[in-house]
Motif scaffolding. Structure first.
Motif, PDB file in Angstrom:
ATOM      1  N   LEU A   1       6.137  -3.585  -8.186  1.00 28.06           N
ATOM      2  CA  LEU A   1       5.274  -3.425  -7.027  1.00 28.06           C
ATOM      3  C   LEU A   1       4.612  -4.752  -6.687  1.00 28.06           C
ATOM      4  O   LEU A   1       4.301  -5.552  -7.572  1.00 28.06           O
ATOM      5  CB  LEU A   1       4.182  -2.390  -7.302  1.00 28.06           C
ATOM      6  CG  LEU A   1       4.613  -0.926  -7.371  1.00 28.06           C
ATOM      7  CD1 LEU A   1       3.434  -0.027  -7.720  1.00 28.06           C
ATOM      8  CD2 LEU A   1       5.223  -0.497  -6.041  1.00 28.06           C
ATOM      9  N   VAL A   2       4.411  -4.982  -5.387  1.00 27.25           N
ATOM     10  CA  VAL A   2       3.690  -6.148  -4.903  1.00 27.25           C
ATOM     11  C   VAL A   2       2.451  -5.663  -4.168  1.00 27.25           C
ATOM     12  O   VAL A   2       2.533  -4.765  -3.334  1.00 27.25           O
ATOM     13  CB  VAL A   2       4.563  -6.994  -3.964  1.00 27.25           C
ATOM     14  CG1 VAL A   2       3.740  -8.111  -3.344  1.00 27.25           C
ATOM     15  CG2 VAL A   2       5.757  -7.563  -4.714  1.00 27.25           C
ATOM     16  N   GLN A   3       1.331  -6.251  -4.497  1.00 24.72           N
ATOM     17  CA  GLN A   3       0.077  -5.900  -3.829  1.00 24.72           C
ATOM     18  C   GLN A   3      -0.417  -7.098  -3.033  1.00 24.72           C
ATOM     19  O   GLN A   3      -0.536  -8.201  -3.579  1.00 24.72           O
ATOM     20  CB  GLN A   3      -0.967  -5.473  -4.838  1.00 24.72           C
ATOM     21  CG  GLN A   3      -0.682  -4.126  -5.480  1.00 24.72           C
ATOM     22  CD  GLN A   3      -1.811  -3.648  -6.379  1.00 24.72           C
ATOM     23  OE1 GLN A   3      -2.376  -4.422  -7.128  1.00 24.72           O
ATOM     24  NE2 GLN A   3      -2.153  -2.367  -6.273  1.00 24.72           N
ATOM     25  N   CYS A  22      -7.140 -13.501   0.988  1.00 28.43           N
ATOM     26  CA  CYS A  22      -6.007 -12.612   0.696  1.00 28.43           C
ATOM     27  C   CYS A  22      -5.459 -12.960  -0.670  1.00 28.43           C
ATOM     28  O   CYS A  22      -5.144 -14.122  -0.939  1.00 28.43           O
ATOM     29  CB  CYS A  22      -4.936 -12.757   1.750  1.00 28.43           C
ATOM     30  SG  CYS A  22      -3.370 -11.943   1.356  1.00 28.43           S
ATOM     31  N   THR A  23      -5.325 -11.961  -1.501  1.00 30.23           N
ATOM     32  CA  THR A  23      -4.667 -12.160  -2.795  1.00 30.23           C
ATOM     33  C   THR A  23      -3.373 -11.385  -2.811  1.00 30.23           C
ATOM     34  O   THR A  23      -3.257 -10.301  -2.219  1.00 30.23           O
ATOM     35  CB  THR A  23      -5.570 -11.707  -3.948  1.00 30.23           C
ATOM     36  OG1 THR A  23      -5.889 -10.321  -3.785  1.00 30.23           O
ATOM     37  CG2 THR A  23      -6.853 -12.511  -3.996  1.00 30.23           C
ATOM     38  N   ALA A  24      -2.400 -11.927  -3.491  1.00 31.90           N
ATOM     39  CA  ALA A  24      -1.098 -11.274  -3.591  1.00 31.90           C
ATOM     40  C   ALA A  24      -0.603 -11.389  -5.017  1.00 31.90           C
ATOM     41  O   ALA A  24      -0.703 -12.447  -5.640  1.00 31.90           O
ATOM     42  CB  ALA A  24      -0.104 -11.905  -2.635  1.00 31.90           C
ATOM     43  N   SER A  25      -0.066 -10.296  -5.527  1.00 35.48           N
ATOM     44  CA  SER A  25       0.426 -10.311  -6.902  1.00 35.48           C
ATOM     45  C   SER A  25       1.463  -9.218  -7.079  1.00 35.48           C
ATOM     46  O   SER A  25       1.581  -8.300  -6.274  1.00 35.48           O
ATOM     47  CB  SER A  25      -0.727 -10.106  -7.886  1.00 35.48           C
ATOM     48  OG  SER A  25      -1.338  -8.845  -7.678  1.00 35.48           O
ATOM     49  N   GLY A  26       2.194  -9.325  -8.166  1.00 30.28           N
ATOM     50  CA  GLY A  26       3.195  -8.321  -8.464  1.00 30.28           C
ATOM     51  C   GLY A  26       4.398  -8.934  -9.151  1.00 30.28           C
ATOM     52  O   GLY A  26       4.669 -10.123  -8.993  1.00 30.28           O
ATOM     53  N   ARG A  27       5.126  -8.114  -9.870  1.00 24.08           N
ATOM     54  CA  ARG A  27       6.263  -8.610 -10.649  1.00 24.08           C
ATOM     55  C   ARG A  27       7.355  -9.168  -9.755  1.00 24.08           C
ATOM     56  O   ARG A  27       8.093 -10.063 -10.150  1.00 24.08           O
ATOM     57  CB  ARG A  27       6.806  -7.499 -11.530  1.00 24.08           C
ATOM     58  CG  ARG A  27       5.837  -7.053 -12.607  1.00 24.08           C
ATOM     59  CD  ARG A  27       6.471  -5.999 -13.506  1.00 24.08           C
ATOM     60  NE  ARG A  27       7.616  -6.514 -14.246  1.00 24.08           N
ATOM     61  CZ  ARG A  27       8.367  -5.792 -15.058  1.00 24.08           C
ATOM     62  NH1 ARG A  27       8.109  -4.518 -15.217  1.00 24.08           N
ATOM     63  NH2 ARG A  27       9.379  -6.337 -15.680  1.00 24.08           N
ATOM     64  N   ALA A  28       7.448  -8.640  -8.551  1.00 24.60           N
ATOM     65  CA  ALA A  28       8.507  -9.091  -7.647  1.00 24.60           C
ATOM     66  C   ALA A  28       8.090 -10.301  -6.831  1.00 24.60           C
ATOM     67  O   ALA A  28       8.862 -10.776  -5.992  1.00 24.60           O
ATOM     68  CB  ALA A  28       8.895  -7.956  -6.707  1.00 24.60           C
ATOM     69  N   LEU A  29       6.887 -10.796  -7.030  1.00 25.89           N
ATOM     70  CA  LEU A  29       6.365 -11.878  -6.203  1.00 25.89           C
ATOM     71  C   LEU A  29       5.944 -13.051  -7.071  1.00 25.89           C
ATOM     72  O   LEU A  29       5.065 -12.914  -7.916  1.00 25.89           O
ATOM     73  CB  LEU A  29       5.160 -11.376  -5.388  1.00 25.89           C
ATOM     74  CG  LEU A  29       4.483 -12.412  -4.496  1.00 25.89           C
ATOM     75  CD1 LEU A  29       5.356 -12.695  -3.278  1.00 25.89           C
ATOM     76  CD2 LEU A  29       3.111 -11.934  -4.032  1.00 25.89           C
TER      77      LEU A  29
END
Length: 123
Positions: A1-3, A22-29
């Motif tokens: 998931l990407v948040q 804006c923060t972005a994180s996740g295993r796919a990112l």
């Protein structure tokens, strides 16, 4: 998931400045390798691009009329991208969306969207 999560939207007076985060994180990112962008949707209108910053911090304006008032920056150590908005006007009222656009370069297609944050500018 990407948040992807925006913050900082609020009611401001015309002429004021505001910074959105804006923060972005996740295993796919891999944040460092992603171009990040800001888009906005004014009431009754379609969503449109505002600004984008590539993985190497090259800036692309989707809307050239915002040059001189809006700018974008990123802080990879915090997985965060910022939208600095100056001299805000009532026509800047919109929901502002952050997006993980695509790997490395800015473009029109978006891989991951945030849910948006409301910015309201009163006259």
């Amino acid at each position: 998931l990407v948040q992807v999560e925006e913050s900082g939207g609020r009611l401001v007076q015309a002429g004021e400045s505001l910074t959105l985060n804006c923060t972005a994180s996740g295993r796919a990112l891999s944040f460092d390798d992603y171009a990040m962008g800001w888009f906005r949707q004014a009431p009754g209108k379609d969503r449109k691009g505002v600004l984008c910053i590539s993985s190497r911090s090259a800036i692309t304006y989707y809307d050239d009329s915002l040059k001189g008032r809006f700018t974008i920056s990123r802080e990879n150590a915090k997985n965060t991208v910022y939208l600095q908005m100056n001299s805000l006007q009532p026509e800047d009222t919109a929901i502002y969306y952050c997006a993980a656009v695509q790997p490395y370069h800015c473009g029109r297609d978006v891989d991951y969207w945030g849910r948006g944050t409301q910015v309201t500018v009163s006259s």
